[in-house]
Design a protein around this motif. Sequence first.
Motif, PDB file in Angstrom:
ATOM      1  N   LYS A  15       0.842  -1.197   0.000  1.00 40.63           N
ATOM      2  CA  LYS A  15       0.000   0.000   0.000  1.00 40.63           C
ATOM      3  C   LYS A  15       0.872   1.241   0.000  1.00 40.63           C
ATOM      4  O   LYS A  15       1.911   1.297   0.662  1.00 40.63           O
ATOM      5  CB  LYS A  15      -0.894  -0.010   1.251  1.00 40.63           C
ATOM      6  N   GLY A  16       0.425   2.261  -0.734  1.00 38.69           N
ATOM      7  CA  GLY A  16       1.176   3.500  -0.818  1.00 38.69           C
ATOM      8  C   GLY A  16       1.066   4.342   0.434  1.00 38.69           C
ATOM      9  O   GLY A  16       0.358   4.008   1.387  1.00 38.69           O
ATOM     10  N   ARG A  17       1.768   5.464   0.430  1.00 37.95           N
ATOM     11  CA  ARG A  17       1.845   6.354   1.577  1.00 37.95           C
ATOM     12  C   ARG A  17       0.931   7.555   1.406  1.00 37.95           C
ATOM     13  O   ARG A  17       0.666   7.979   0.287  1.00 37.95           O
ATOM     14  CB  ARG A  17       3.280   6.842   1.756  1.00 37.95           C
ATOM     15  N   ASP A  18       0.510   8.137   2.526  1.00 37.87           N
ATOM     16  CA  ASP A  18      -0.285   9.359   2.461  1.00 37.87           C
ATOM     17  C   ASP A  18       0.547  10.494   1.869  1.00 37.87           C
ATOM     18  O   ASP A  18       1.756  10.601   2.105  1.00 37.87           O
ATOM     19  CB  ASP A  18      -0.775   9.757   3.858  1.00 37.87           C
ATOM     20  N   LEU A  19      -0.114  11.344   1.132  1.00 38.43           N
ATOM     21  CA  LEU A  19       0.551  12.403   0.387  1.00 38.43           C
ATOM     22  C   LEU A  19       0.879  13.590   1.277  1.00 38.43           C
ATOM     23  O   LEU A  19       0.020  14.135   1.965  1.00 38.43           O
ATOM     24  CB  LEU A  19      -0.362  12.850  -0.765  1.00 38.43           C
ATOM     25  N   ARG A  20       2.149  13.996   1.254  1.00 41.49           N
ATOM     26  CA  ARG A  20       2.594  15.240   1.879  1.00 41.49           C
ATOM     27  C   ARG A  20       2.810  16.248   0.750  1.00 41.49           C
ATOM     28  O   ARG A  20       3.621  16.017  -0.141  1.00 41.49           O
ATOM     29  CB  ARG A  20       3.902  15.029   2.654  1.00 41.49           C
ATOM     30  N   LEU A  64      -0.278  12.720 -11.061  1.00 42.50           N
ATOM     31  CA  LEU A  64       0.511  12.052 -10.027  1.00 42.50           C
ATOM     32  C   LEU A  64      -0.233  12.023  -8.695  1.00 42.50           C
ATOM     33  O   LEU A  64      -0.183  11.023  -7.966  1.00 42.50           O
ATOM     34  CB  LEU A  64       1.854  12.753  -9.849  1.00 42.50           C
ATOM     35  N   VAL A  65      -0.912  13.119  -8.364  1.00 42.88           N
ATOM     36  CA  VAL A  65      -1.705  13.135  -7.129  1.00 42.88           C
ATOM     37  C   VAL A  65      -2.718  11.995  -7.141  1.00 42.88           C
ATOM     38  O   VAL A  65      -2.855  11.250  -6.156  1.00 42.88           O
ATOM     39  CB  VAL A  65      -2.421  14.486  -6.962  1.00 42.88           C
ATOM     40  N   GLN A  66      -3.427  11.858  -8.248  1.00 35.91           N
ATOM     41  CA  GLN A  66      -4.415  10.785  -8.338  1.00 35.91           C
ATOM     42  C   GLN A  66      -3.767   9.417  -8.150  1.00 35.91           C
ATOM     43  O   GLN A  66      -4.289   8.549  -7.444  1.00 35.91           O
ATOM     44  CB  GLN A  66      -5.101  10.814  -9.700  1.00 35.91           C
ATOM     45  N   ARG A  67      -2.614   9.219  -8.789  1.00 33.41           N
ATOM     46  CA  ARG A  67      -1.958   7.915  -8.739  1.00 33.41           C
ATOM     47  C   ARG A  67      -1.455   7.588  -7.330  1.00 33.41           C
ATOM     48  O   ARG A  67      -1.521   6.435  -6.899  1.00 33.41           O
ATOM     49  CB  ARG A  67      -0.830   7.869  -9.775  1.00 33.41           C
ATOM     50  N   VAL A  68      -0.952   8.596  -6.629  1.00 29.71           N
ATOM     51  CA  VAL A  68      -0.540   8.372  -5.243  1.00 29.71           C
ATOM     52  C   VAL A  68      -1.745   7.970  -4.405  1.00 29.71           C
ATOM     53  O   VAL A  68      -1.678   7.016  -3.594  1.00 29.71           O
ATOM     54  CB  VAL A  68       0.135   9.636  -4.673  1.00 29.71           C
ATOM     55  N   TRP A  69      -2.856   8.664  -4.563  1.00 31.04           N
ATOM     56  CA  TRP A  69      -4.052   8.331  -3.800  1.00 31.04           C
ATOM     57  C   TRP A  69      -4.590   6.945  -4.155  1.00 31.04           C
ATOM     58  O   TRP A  69      -4.996   6.183  -3.271  1.00 31.04           O
ATOM     59  CB  TRP A  69      -5.125   9.393  -4.027  1.00 31.04           C
ATOM     60  N   LEU A  70      -4.615   6.615  -5.436  1.00 29.67           N
ATOM     61  CA  LEU A  70      -5.100   5.287  -5.833  1.00 29.67           C
ATOM     62  C   LEU A  70      -4.233   4.191  -5.233  1.00 29.67           C
ATOM     63  O   LEU A  70      -4.730   3.117  -4.862  1.00 29.67           O
ATOM     64  CB  LEU A  70      -5.123   5.178  -7.361  1.00 29.67           C
ATOM     65  N   ALA A 362       9.133   8.737  -2.752  1.00 27.30           N
ATOM     66  CA  ALA A 362       9.457   9.971  -3.474  1.00 27.30           C
ATOM     67  C   ALA A 362       8.192  10.721  -3.866  1.00 27.30           C
ATOM     68  O   ALA A 362       8.094  11.942  -3.668  1.00 27.30           O
ATOM     69  CB  ALA A 362      10.292   9.645  -4.710  1.00 27.30           C
ATOM     70  N   LEU A 363       7.209  10.030  -4.396  1.00 29.07           N
ATOM     71  CA  LEU A 363       6.000  10.701  -4.851  1.00 29.07           C
ATOM     72  C   LEU A 363       5.150  11.183  -3.683  1.00 29.07           C
ATOM     73  O   LEU A 363       4.499  12.229  -3.778  1.00 29.07           O
ATOM     74  CB  LEU A 363       5.186   9.782  -5.757  1.00 29.07           C
ATOM     75  N   ASP A 368       7.790  14.169  -5.657  1.00 23.52           N
ATOM     76  CA  ASP A 368       9.186  14.325  -6.074  1.00 23.52           C
ATOM     77  C   ASP A 368       9.498  13.354  -7.208  1.00 23.52           C
ATOM     78  O   ASP A 368      10.183  12.339  -7.032  1.00 23.52           O
ATOM     79  CB  ASP A 368      10.117  14.101  -4.878  1.00 23.52           C
ATOM     80  N   SER A 369       9.012  13.667  -8.398  1.00 26.61           N
ATOM     81  CA  SER A 369       9.203  12.779  -9.542  1.00 26.61           C
ATOM     82  C   SER A 369      10.667  12.639  -9.970  1.00 26.61           C
ATOM     83  O   SER A 369      11.063  11.549 -10.400  1.00 26.61           O
ATOM     84  CB  SER A 369       8.326  13.224 -10.712  1.00 26.61           C
ATOM     85  N   PRO A 370      11.517  13.697  -9.900  1.00 25.05           N
ATOM     86  CA  PRO A 370      12.925  13.468 -10.275  1.00 25.05           C
ATOM     87  C   PRO A 370      13.598  12.398  -9.417  1.00 25.05           C
ATOM     88  O   PRO A 370      14.389  11.590  -9.933  1.00 25.05           O
ATOM     89  CB  PRO A 370      13.566  14.847 -10.063  1.00 25.05           C
ATOM     90  N   THR A 371      13.299  12.359  -8.124  1.00 26.91           N
ATOM     91  CA  THR A 371      13.868  11.322  -7.264  1.00 26.91           C
ATOM     92  C   THR A 371      13.311   9.953  -7.628  1.00 26.91           C
ATOM     93  O   THR A 371      14.036   8.945  -7.602  1.00 26.91           O
ATOM     94  CB  THR A 371      13.594  11.647  -5.784  1.00 26.91           C
TER      95      THR A 371
END
Length: 409
Positions: A15-20, A64-70, A362-363, A368-371
């Motif tokens: 599972k992904g991480r909550d967005l900061r 990217l925001v959507q993808r992190v949340w999904l 990173a996201l 942080d897409s470059p990372t």
Amino acid sequence: MHAWPASEVPALPGKGRDLRIHDTATGGRITLDPGPVARIYVCGITPYDATHMGHAATYNAFDLVQRVWLDTKRQVHYVQNVTDVDDPLLERAVRDGQDWTELAERETALFREDMTALRMLPPQHYIGAVEAIPGIVPLVERLRDAGAAYDLDGDVYFSVDTDPHFGEVSGLDAEAMRLLSAERGGDPERPGKKNPLDPMLWMAARPGEPSWGGASLGAGRPGWHIECVAIALDHLGMGFDIQGGGSDLAFPHHEMGASHAQALTGEHPFAKAYVHAGMVGLDGEKMSKSRGNLVFVSAVRRDGVDPAAIRLALLSRHYRSDWEWTDQVLADAVERLARWRAAVSRPDGPSADALVEEVREALADDLDSPTALAAVDRWAALQGAEGGTDEGAPGLVSRTVDALLGVAL
């Protein structure tokens, strides 16, 4: 109005991480915890020209925001508008001798094609300003009845002084606001306004321009800011998670929109976070239609460039950065895409479990897409130098890059 088809988003293990995310209103990062359904509104195009790289960079950020949340196993409720009637559109139609509705429909269709090619996830609701007018009129009437708006020679203006939170989104002082208002569609010098910053809610019909019946408002068309407020309130309600757009929208558009909504509802804030993408330049100037220094997504695609490479070029710069589009940026992206595809084409490779978590982290850290790209670069380099024995690794890398970065390998 319909959006564009959605590409499938692969499911990843764990599972992904909550967005900061960086919030313009507070000037710092906040951690968003949207609950089971994340809500986001992103301001759309005014369709009087084709999609340029500045547009693409902005929509890439919120994709990217959507993808992190999904990836956190949430649902995403995404709303985007189209400002399909506005002064720039009408002026371009007159200049080119075209019907304004045909111009808007053609450029909106091209935008959809570009978004599809770049694999941007579509909004659930894609709403044009014209179709939103029946919902805009009663909001303007409510503001006027509540004393938050006033008539001026047939036009209706919002009184910014009625919102005690006015100014909190952009954090600008009155003089900076006045200068930006004049640059970005406002009319601070118009005589008779209560405050030079007051924005127009309803423009009375002008000769030769389209207008709609506005009930007690009379014939006319809506102002820019109230359009997005009506759409957002209708589909998301107050206190949604992210209001997004380019950095040039922080003032006046997002500032005014927040005040409209807060005056209408008596609630605060309109959005939990105000997130803004940086500007993309060309030849030392911000890429904009007024300057004519545009690199169009459709033109680059017609030149035979893989849309995945265009997307990698956008991902190579942090979304909040102002940066310059160059031939070298695109060439580097084309080369990176080739390296990644070669790496995942092998039957096995080094373990990719750590890579998945690196990209996630990173996201989640302010997109942080470059990372994130650098992490995939390291895996691809290790694959090229040493290989590995994990038969599932190339497939996992492909799914990770697809799910989180929107790039199909």
